[in-house]
Design an enzyme around this catalytic site. Structure first.
Site, PDB file in Angstrom:
ATOM      1  N   CYS A 217      -2.350  -0.435   7.564  1.00 16.73           N
ATOM      2  CA  CYS A 217      -1.527   0.768   7.457  1.00 16.73           C
ATOM      3  C   CYS A 217      -1.594   1.601   8.734  1.00 16.73           C
ATOM      4  O   CYS A 217      -0.580   2.140   9.173  1.00 16.73           O
ATOM      5  CB  CYS A 217      -1.961   1.586   6.250  1.00 16.73           C
ATOM      6  SG  CYS A 217      -1.623   0.747   4.676  1.00 16.73           S
TER       7      CYS A 217
ATOM      8  N   CYS B 210      -6.140   1.885   5.810  1.00 21.38           N
ATOM      9  CA  CYS B 210      -6.787   0.669   6.297  1.00 21.38           C
ATOM     10  C   CYS B 210      -6.195   0.308   7.666  1.00 21.38           C
ATOM     11  O   CYS B 210      -5.256   0.952   8.148  1.00 21.38           O
ATOM     12  CB  CYS B 210      -6.564  -0.475   5.309  1.00 21.38           C
ATOM     13  SG  CYS B 210      -4.837  -1.045   5.227  1.00 21.38           S
TER      14      CYS B 210
ATOM     15  N   HIS C   9       0.852  -1.188   0.000  1.00 25.34           N
ATOM     16  CA  HIS C   9       0.000   0.000   0.000  1.00 25.34           C
ATOM     17  C   HIS C   9       0.893   1.245   0.000  1.00 25.34           C
ATOM     18  O   HIS C   9       2.030   1.206   0.481  1.00 25.34           O
ATOM     19  CB  HIS C   9      -0.889   0.025   1.241  1.00 25.34           C
ATOM     20  CG  HIS C   9      -1.958  -1.020   1.240  1.00 25.34           C
ATOM     21  ND1 HIS C   9      -3.040  -0.959   2.085  1.00 25.34           N
ATOM     22  CD2 HIS C   9      -2.119  -2.152   0.504  1.00 25.34           C
ATOM     23  CE1 HIS C   9      -3.820  -1.999   1.872  1.00 25.34           C
ATOM     24  NE2 HIS C   9      -3.280  -2.745   0.922  1.00 25.34           N
TER      25      HIS C   9
ATOM     26  N   GLU D 296       0.879   3.851   1.839  1.00 29.14           N
ATOM     27  CA  GLU D 296       1.338   4.242   3.177  1.00 29.14           C
ATOM     28  C   GLU D 296       2.510   3.388   3.643  1.00 29.14           C
ATOM     29  O   GLU D 296       3.486   3.892   4.192  1.00 29.14           O
ATOM     30  CB  GLU D 296       0.206   4.114   4.207  1.00 29.14           C
ATOM     31  CG  GLU D 296      -1.030   4.917   3.900  1.00 29.14           C
ATOM     32  CD  GLU D 296      -2.086   4.130   3.136  1.00 29.14           C
ATOM     33  OE1 GLU D 296      -1.752   3.472   2.122  1.00 29.14           O
ATOM     34  OE2 GLU D 296      -3.258   4.178   3.542  1.00 29.14           O
TER      35      GLU D 296
END
Length: 148
Positions: free
Chosen positions: A90, A87, A57, A59
């Site tokens: 993260c 999410c 992801h 992040e």
């Protein structure tokens, strides 16, 4: 000489540029930048399809790059700007990094961390939402509309 306004909007625009790069790679268009002392020290966008890695992801990639740039794992003097609400995975990584501030554009009512109780964020982390919310939401909506 052009004066740069280092505002939340400016840095979110930089995160949106990352999201656009993700979309060009057929990735879910989420972009992130990490800022320390008004300087971008890390840029990233989703690469889960490209790397065949569910943890890639924006992040997560930005946290890794920022830690490398700073030479340490704690980001307690940094701010993350991300186009979509992080999410739970993260948010957990951000909590472990002790990031000072998280700024996100669009809410994620399906997978966003804010729907979890107790809160996942580090207790000292400041959370700001809704920065360039429409633009951040639209890039994700357009991506999924084109997929259907």
């Amino acid at each position: 000489m052009t004066k740069i306004n280092f505002s939340d909007q400016y840095f979110m625009q930089q995160a949106l540029k990352e999201a656009q790069m993700a979309a060009q790679k057929n990735e879910i268009p989420v972009g992130a930048v990490i800022v320390c002392n008004k300087q971008i020290i890390a840029r990233a966008h989703n690469l889960t399809e490209t790397l065949n890695d569910v943890t890639a992801h924006a992040e997560m990639l930005a946290i890794t790059a920022a830690a490398e740039a700073l030479g340490g794992k704690y980001l307690n003097h940094c701010t993350l700007y991300v186009t979509l609400e992080p999410c739970a995975m993260c948010a957990g990584a951000l909590a472990w990094s002790q990031i000072n501030r998280v700024v996100f554009g669009a809410n994620d009512p399906h997978r966003g961390f804010s729907k979890h109780t107790p809160p996942i964020a580090h207790p000292k982390t400041k959370i700001t939402s809704g920065i360039l919310q429409e633009e951040c939401a639209q890039i994700v909506k357009s991506f999924f509309k084109d997929k259907r």
